[in-house]
Scaffold this motif. Structure first.
Motif, short mmCIF file in Angstrom:
data_model
loop_
_atom_site.label_atom_id
_atom_site.label_comp_id
_atom_site.label_asym_id
_atom_site.label_seq_id
_atom_site.Cartn_x
_atom_site.Cartn_y
_atom_site.Cartn_z
N UNK A 156 0.82 -1.22 0.00
CA UNK A 156 0.00 0.00 0.00
C UNK A 156 0.85 1.26 0.00
N UNK A 157 2.13 1.12 0.36
CA UNK A 157 3.06 2.26 0.33
C UNK A 157 3.96 2.19 -0.90
N UNK A 158 4.69 1.09 -1.03
CA UNK A 158 5.71 0.99 -2.08
C UNK A 158 5.12 0.99 -3.49
N UNK A 159 3.95 0.39 -3.66
CA UNK A 159 3.37 0.32 -5.00
C UNK A 159 2.73 1.63 -5.44
N UNK A 160 2.72 2.61 -4.53
CA UNK A 160 2.27 3.95 -4.89
C UNK A 160 3.45 4.91 -5.07
N UNK A 161 4.66 4.33 -5.09
CA UNK A 161 5.85 5.14 -5.33
C UNK A 161 6.43 5.80 -4.11
N UNK A 162 5.91 5.45 -2.93
CA UNK A 162 6.47 5.98 -1.67
C UNK A 162 7.28 4.87 -1.00
N UNK A 163 7.88 5.18 0.15
CA UNK A 163 8.69 4.17 0.82
C UNK A 163 9.73 3.60 -0.12
N UNK A 164 9.84 2.27 -0.14
CA UNK A 164 10.81 1.61 -1.00
C UNK A 164 10.47 1.75 -2.49
N UNK A 165 9.25 2.17 -2.78
CA UNK A 165 8.85 2.33 -4.17
C UNK A 165 9.68 3.36 -4.91
N UNK A 166 10.20 4.34 -4.19
CA UNK A 166 10.98 5.39 -4.84
C UNK A 166 12.35 4.88 -5.29
N UNK A 167 12.74 3.69 -4.84
CA UNK A 167 14.02 3.12 -5.28
C UNK A 167 13.98 2.76 -6.76
N UNK A 168 12.81 2.80 -7.38
CA UNK A 168 12.69 2.60 -8.83
C UNK A 168 12.91 3.91 -9.59
N UNK A 169 13.04 5.01 -8.86
CA UNK A 169 13.25 6.33 -9.49
C UNK A 169 14.23 7.13 -8.63
N UNK A 170 15.49 6.81 -8.77
CA UNK A 170 16.52 7.42 -7.92
C UNK A 170 16.60 8.94 -8.13
N UNK A 171 16.42 9.38 -9.35
CA UNK A 171 16.47 10.82 -9.61
C UNK A 171 15.39 11.56 -8.81
N UNK A 172 14.19 11.00 -8.78
CA UNK A 172 13.11 11.61 -8.00
C UNK A 172 13.44 11.56 -6.51
N UNK A 173 14.03 10.45 -6.07
CA UNK A 173 14.43 10.31 -4.67
C UNK A 173 15.38 11.43 -4.27
N UNK A 174 16.35 11.70 -5.13
CA UNK A 174 17.34 12.74 -4.85
C UNK A 174 16.68 14.13 -4.88
N UNK A 175 15.82 14.36 -5.88
CA UNK A 175 15.15 15.66 -5.98
C UNK A 175 14.25 15.92 -4.78
N UNK A 176 13.49 14.90 -4.38
CA UNK A 176 12.61 15.05 -3.23
C UNK A 176 13.41 15.36 -1.97
N UNK A 177 14.50 14.63 -1.79
CA UNK A 177 15.34 14.85 -0.61
C UNK A 177 15.90 16.26 -0.59
N UNK A 178 16.37 16.72 -1.73
CA UNK A 178 16.94 18.06 -1.82
C UNK A 178 15.91 19.12 -1.41
N UNK A 179 14.67 18.95 -1.87
CA UNK A 179 13.63 19.92 -1.54
C UNK A 179 13.30 19.90 -0.05
N UNK A 180 13.28 18.72 0.54
CA UNK A 180 12.98 18.62 1.98
C UNK A 180 14.10 19.25 2.80
N UNK A 181 15.34 18.96 2.43
CA UNK A 181 16.48 19.54 3.15
C UNK A 181 16.40 21.07 3.12
#
Length: 329
Positions: free
Chosen positions: A106-131
């Motif tokens: 219910x988390x990963x298959x919606x692209x959250x949690x471990x789901x974002x490991x399929x899109x590393x660029x988005x993971x990095x961009x999201x982290x940068x914005x949060x920081x």
């Protein structure tokens, strides 16, 4: 000395993993008393925080004696995560943690949690914005990859460091493994061997005894360890590991009186925090673990998980103390 920002955590900190429906304030209280150096809330939905959903907002509750304490959030939309980060920061934690590791569908298959490991660029961009959106240190909890073919954890750790995270906790399994199989800590060696990486790296997965903690500390060169399932019903594991590190010897296992006392303390906080009905209901998952291994315990467990009042549960615990007075763990 391991540091996250200006936060000093000791030479080899032991962290309590954020666990859904487990690591709430009552459980964190007994773990803190028994040696946890840094703890995190259960993961909190970014969308739930933005909508002011009662369950999500209640998870922001933190208490002074818990410090240092981190609030963990998850989500798959960058703007929602930015907003949630600001709400979480306003609750006054020492750290904000991002969940990039939850494997449930219910988390990963919606692209959250471990789901974002399929899109590393988005993971990095999201982290940068949060920081950029908060003033407190940001940390990340993640897994090795989505599956064995997508393990890029050395690159992920470096890129997340470069956009500003100040520590990373790595559960040494892929999302595909869920909680099965063996955690492969050799990848943590590779992360630590990266000459460009300077943030603390905490290892997570399969630490269930002082011996294993000591072996993995020496073998994998991590800066600390995050303990999850092994602490459920056994918060003593933190102090036991620390004692073993110092002496090479085991602390005596908690006796029955200690187990009953800690169960009552946990129950008492649960009822005070959530109210009697919900507090009792949510304690039911813990009883088996506190008394694991005791013979012929099922009738007591059955009575405890069906009891509906605080006094009734306490009376059952008192009966356990009488019936098993001579039992040795």
């Amino acid at each position: 000395m391991v540091k996250i920002g200006n936060l000093e955590l000791g030479d080899f900190p032991l962290l309590l993993a954020p666990m859904e429906d487990v690591s709430d304030p009552p459980f964190r209280a007994v773990c803190k008393e028994n040696g946890a150096d840094l703890m995190y809330t259960e993961f909190i939905s970014s969308e739930g925080l933005i909508r002011d959903a009662a369950k999500s907002v209640q998870k922001l509750d933190i208490f002074e004696y818990e410090r240092p304490i981190g609030i963990q959030i998850f989500g798959n939309e960058i703007e929602s995560m930015r907003e949630a980060a600001a709400i979480a920061e306003a609750a006054g934690p020492d750290i904000l943690d991002i969940n990039y590791g939850c494997p449930v569908n219910k988390v990963a298959c919606k692209g959250a949690g471990a789901g974002i490991l399929l899109d590393i660029d988005k993971m990095v961009s999201m982290t940068a914005e949060i920081v950029k959106s908060v003033k407190i240190p940001v940390t990340v909890k993640t897994r090795l990859g989505w599956d064995e073919n997508t393990i890029r954890i050395v690159e992920v750790a470096e890129r997340l460091q470069d956009v500003g995270i100040q520590a990373i906790s790595i559960h040494a399994r892929t999302r595909k493994q869920m909680y099965k199989g063996t955690a492969d800590w050799s990848y943590l060696n590779q992360v630590k061997a990266n000459p460009r990486l300077h943030i603390p790296v905490f290892g997570n997965g399969d630490i269930d005894s002082p011996e294993k903690a000591a072996e993995y500390r020496q073998k994998y060169d991590v800066d600390g360890m995050m303990i999850g399932r092994a602490s459920i019903g056994y918060p003593w594991i933190f102090d036991e590991i620390k004692h073993y590190f110092k002496t090479g010897e085991h602390l005596p296992a908690p006796d029955l009186d200690e187990r009953i006392a800690v169960t009552k303390k946990h129950l008492d906080f649960s009822v005070k925090w959530k109210g009697e009905k919900l507090g009792i209901l949510e304690m039911r998952r813990h009883y088996t673990n506190y008394f694991r291994g005791m013979p012929n315990f099922k009738p007591f467990r059955t009575e405890m998980v069906t009891a509906e009042s605080y006094d009734h549960v306490c009376s059952i615990l008192d009966q356990v103390g009488e019936v098993y007075a001579d039992y040795q763990f």
